[in-house]
Design a protein around this motif. Structure first.
Motif, PDB file in Angstrom:
ATOM      1  N   LEU A  37      34.026   2.795  24.896  1.00  0.00           N
ATOM      2  CA  LEU A  37      33.465   2.089  23.738  1.00  0.00           C
ATOM      3  C   LEU A  37      32.626   2.997  22.842  1.00  0.00           C
ATOM      4  O   LEU A  37      32.428   2.691  21.669  1.00  0.00           O
ATOM      5  CB  LEU A  37      32.618   0.904  24.202  1.00  0.00           C
ATOM      6  CG  LEU A  37      33.392  -0.264  24.792  1.00  0.00           C
ATOM      7  CD1 LEU A  37      32.432  -1.304  25.372  1.00  0.00           C
ATOM      8  CD2 LEU A  37      34.303  -0.890  23.749  1.00  0.00           C
ATOM      9  N   ASN A  38      32.160   4.088  23.381  1.00  0.00           N
ATOM     10  CA  ASN A  38      31.337   5.000  22.590  1.00  0.00           C
ATOM     11  C   ASN A  38      32.143   6.017  21.789  1.00  0.00           C
ATOM     12  O   ASN A  38      31.582   6.769  20.998  1.00  0.00           O
ATOM     13  CB  ASN A  38      30.329   5.717  23.489  1.00  0.00           C
ATOM     14  CG  ASN A  38      29.294   4.766  24.017  1.00  0.00           C
ATOM     15  OD1 ASN A  38      28.849   3.871  23.314  1.00  0.00           O
ATOM     16  ND2 ASN A  38      28.922   4.925  25.269  1.00  0.00           N
ATOM     17  N   MET A  39      33.450   6.045  21.981  1.00  0.00           N
ATOM     18  CA  MET A  39      34.294   7.028  21.292  1.00  0.00           C
ATOM     19  C   MET A  39      35.475   6.390  20.553  1.00  0.00           C
ATOM     20  O   MET A  39      36.116   7.037  19.744  1.00  0.00           O
ATOM     21  CB  MET A  39      34.845   8.041  22.307  1.00  0.00           C
ATOM     22  CG  MET A  39      33.780   8.798  23.079  1.00  0.00           C
ATOM     23  SD  MET A  39      32.663   9.739  22.042  1.00  0.00           S
ATOM     24  CE  MET A  39      33.746  11.004  21.421  1.00  0.00           C
ATOM     25  N   VAL A  40      35.764   5.163  20.825  1.00  0.00           N
ATOM     26  CA  VAL A  40      36.959   4.492  20.330  1.00  0.00           C
ATOM     27  C   VAL A  40      36.884   4.248  18.814  1.00  0.00           C
ATOM     28  O   VAL A  40      35.812   4.101  18.241  1.00  0.00           O
ATOM     29  CB  VAL A  40      37.170   3.173  21.117  1.00  0.00           C
ATOM     30  CG1 VAL A  40      36.136   2.137  20.768  1.00  0.00           C
ATOM     31  CG2 VAL A  40      38.550   2.643  20.970  1.00  0.00           C
ATOM     32  N   THR A  41      38.063   4.225  18.176  1.00  0.00           N
ATOM     33  CA  THR A  41      38.159   3.982  16.740  1.00  0.00           C
ATOM     34  C   THR A  41      38.528   2.521  16.464  1.00  0.00           C
ATOM     35  O   THR A  41      38.935   1.789  17.373  1.00  0.00           O
ATOM     36  CB  THR A  41      39.251   4.872  16.111  1.00  0.00           C
ATOM     37  OG1 THR A  41      40.526   4.466  16.639  1.00  0.00           O
ATOM     38  CG2 THR A  41      39.008   6.346  16.383  1.00  0.00           C
ATOM     39  N   VAL A  42      38.422   2.128  15.210  1.00  0.00           N
ATOM     40  CA  VAL A  42      38.810   0.773  14.802  1.00  0.00           C
ATOM     41  C   VAL A  42      40.269   0.524  15.182  1.00  0.00           C
ATOM     42  O   VAL A  42      40.601  -0.530  15.743  1.00  0.00           O
ATOM     43  CB  VAL A  42      38.594   0.570  13.282  1.00  0.00           C
ATOM     44  CG1 VAL A  42      39.261  -0.716  12.800  1.00  0.00           C
ATOM     45  CG2 VAL A  42      37.118   0.559  12.944  1.00  0.00           C
ATOM     46  N   GLU A  43      41.126   1.468  14.901  1.00  0.00           N
ATOM     47  CA  GLU A  43      42.554   1.313  15.187  1.00  0.00           C
ATOM     48  C   GLU A  43      42.811   1.120  16.681  1.00  0.00           C
ATOM     49  O   GLU A  43      43.641   0.308  17.081  1.00  0.00           O
ATOM     50  CB  GLU A  43      43.349   2.518  14.664  1.00  0.00           C
ATOM     51  CG  GLU A  43      43.408   2.612  13.156  1.00  0.00           C
ATOM     52  CD  GLU A  43      42.098   3.132  12.512  1.00  0.00           C
ATOM     53  OE1 GLU A  43      41.263   3.740  13.210  1.00  0.00           O
ATOM     54  OE2 GLU A  43      41.925   2.897  11.307  1.00  0.00           O
ATOM     55  N   GLU A  44      42.112   1.877  17.501  1.00  0.00           N
ATOM     56  CA  GLU A  44      42.276   1.739  18.956  1.00  0.00           C
ATOM     57  C   GLU A  44      41.758   0.389  19.430  1.00  0.00           C
ATOM     58  O   GLU A  44      42.386  -0.264  20.274  1.00  0.00           O
ATOM     59  CB  GLU A  44      41.549   2.876  19.675  1.00  0.00           C
ATOM     60  CG  GLU A  44      42.211   4.229  19.466  1.00  0.00           C
ATOM     61  CD  GLU A  44      41.349   5.391  19.939  1.00  0.00           C
ATOM     62  OE1 GLU A  44      41.934   6.345  20.477  1.00  0.00           O
ATOM     63  OE2 GLU A  44      40.114   5.350  19.771  1.00  0.00           O
ATOM     64  N   LEU A  45      40.618  -0.044  18.904  1.00  0.00           N
ATOM     65  CA  LEU A  45      40.062  -1.342  19.285  1.00  0.00           C
ATOM     66  C   LEU A  45      41.014  -2.473  18.943  1.00  0.00           C
ATOM     67  O   LEU A  45      41.095  -3.469  19.670  1.00  0.00           O
ATOM     68  CB  LEU A  45      38.713  -1.567  18.597  1.00  0.00           C
ATOM     69  CG  LEU A  45      37.539  -0.783  19.167  1.00  0.00           C
ATOM     70  CD1 LEU A  45      36.350  -0.830  18.222  1.00  0.00           C
ATOM     71  CD2 LEU A  45      37.155  -1.302  20.542  1.00  0.00           C
ATOM     72  N   MET A  46      41.744  -2.332  17.866  1.00  0.00           N
ATOM     73  CA  MET A  46      42.668  -3.381  17.429  1.00  0.00           C
ATOM     74  C   MET A  46      43.841  -3.571  18.384  1.00  0.00           C
ATOM     75  O   MET A  46      44.561  -4.565  18.283  1.00  0.00           O
ATOM     76  CB  MET A  46      43.158  -3.090  16.006  1.00  0.00           C
ATOM     77  CG  MET A  46      42.072  -3.281  14.970  1.00  0.00           C
ATOM     78  SD  MET A  46      42.509  -2.752  13.283  1.00  0.00           S
ATOM     79  CE  MET A  46      44.006  -3.658  12.983  1.00  0.00           C
ATOM     80  N   THR A  47      44.021  -2.678  19.335  1.00  0.00           N
ATOM     81  CA  THR A  47      45.080  -2.840  20.331  1.00  0.00           C
ATOM     82  C   THR A  47      44.626  -3.725  21.491  1.00  0.00           C
ATOM     83  O   THR A  47      45.436  -4.110  22.322  1.00  0.00           O
ATOM     84  CB  THR A  47      45.547  -1.478  20.894  1.00  0.00           C
ATOM     85  OG1 THR A  47      44.482  -0.876  21.629  1.00  0.00           O
ATOM     86  CG2 THR A  47      46.016  -0.551  19.776  1.00  0.00           C
ATOM     87  N   LEU A  48      43.335  -4.045  21.532  1.00  0.00           N
ATOM     88  CA  LEU A  48      42.800  -4.900  22.599  1.00  0.00           C
ATOM     89  C   LEU A  48      43.136  -6.367  22.329  1.00  0.00           C
ATOM     90  O   LEU A  48      43.206  -6.782  21.171  1.00  0.00           O
ATOM     91  CB  LEU A  48      41.282  -4.739  22.701  1.00  0.00           C
ATOM     92  CG  LEU A  48      40.777  -3.373  23.130  1.00  0.00           C
ATOM     93  CD1 LEU A  48      39.265  -3.290  22.964  1.00  0.00           C
ATOM     94  CD2 LEU A  48      41.184  -3.081  24.566  1.00  0.00           C
ATOM     95  N   PRO A  49      43.310  -7.162  23.380  1.00  0.00           N
ATOM     96  CA  PRO A  49      43.614  -8.581  23.189  1.00  0.00           C
ATOM     97  C   PRO A  49      42.475  -9.298  22.460  1.00  0.00           C
ATOM     98  O   PRO A  49      41.312  -9.163  22.837  1.00  0.00           O
ATOM     99  CB  PRO A  49      43.784  -9.119  24.613  1.00  0.00           C
ATOM    100  CG  PRO A  49      43.268  -8.078  25.524  1.00  0.00           C
ATOM    101  CD  PRO A  49      43.215  -6.783  24.776  1.00  0.00           C
ATOM    102  N   GLY A  50      42.817 -10.024  21.396  1.00  0.00           N
ATOM    103  CA  GLY A  50      41.835 -10.813  20.670  1.00  0.00           C
ATOM    104  C   GLY A  50      40.985 -10.044  19.677  1.00  0.00           C
ATOM    105  O   GLY A  50      40.079 -10.603  19.063  1.00  0.00           O
ATOM    106  N   ILE A  51      41.274  -8.749  19.500  1.00  0.00           N
ATOM    107  CA  ILE A  51      40.485  -7.935  18.575  1.00  0.00           C
ATOM    108  C   ILE A  51      41.336  -7.567  17.364  1.00  0.00           C
ATOM    109  O   ILE A  51      42.303  -6.828  17.460  1.00  0.00           O
ATOM    110  CB  ILE A  51      39.961  -6.645  19.252  1.00  0.00           C
ATOM    111  CG1 ILE A  51      39.109  -6.972  20.471  1.00  0.00           C
ATOM    112  CG2 ILE A  51      39.177  -5.797  18.250  1.00  0.00           C
ATOM    113  CD1 ILE A  51      37.824  -7.712  20.171  1.00  0.00           C
TER     114      ILE A  51
END
Length: 106
Positions: free
Chosen positions: A45-59
């Motif tokens: 969570l301290n290094m992740v990008t917006v694009e990577e977060l968008m691959t998570l369920p519900g994000i």
């Protein structure tokens, strides 16, 4: 479905025979391993990008941006549970993605 049944059974056994942090770690590890995700695969969570977060369920984009904004405003995450402090992320959503995220201490 199988993961949920296994987690429920382990949680019930933990309640019956006593709880401990180790039991919680076993539940989380077992669910992650059965989903084919290892701790090394989880996003920091301290290094992740917006694009990577968008691959998570519900994000989606707005929640991903809110997570990054929280990190920018408050500083690094110290634990995954801090995600519930981000607007729009509750316990249910956190549980859906818990096995896919981690916090590497800074």
């Amino acid at each position: 479905m199988y993961n949920r049944k296994l987690a429920t059974a382990v949680a019930l056994a933990t309640l019956i025979f006593g709880s401990s942090m180790a039991s919680a770690e076993v539940i989380e590890s077992s669910a992650s391993e059965m989903a084919g995700i290892t701790a090394a695969d989880a996003m920091d969570l301290n290094m992740v990008t917006v694009e990577e977060l968008m691959t998570l369920p519900g994000i989606g984009k707005s929640k991903a941006q809110a997570i990054i904004a929280y990190r920018t405003e408050k500083g690094y995450f110290h634990e995954v549970d801090q995600l519930t402090e981000v607007r729009g992320i509750g316990e249910k959503l956190l549980e859906k993605m818990r096995h896919k995220v981690k916090v590497v201490p800074k």
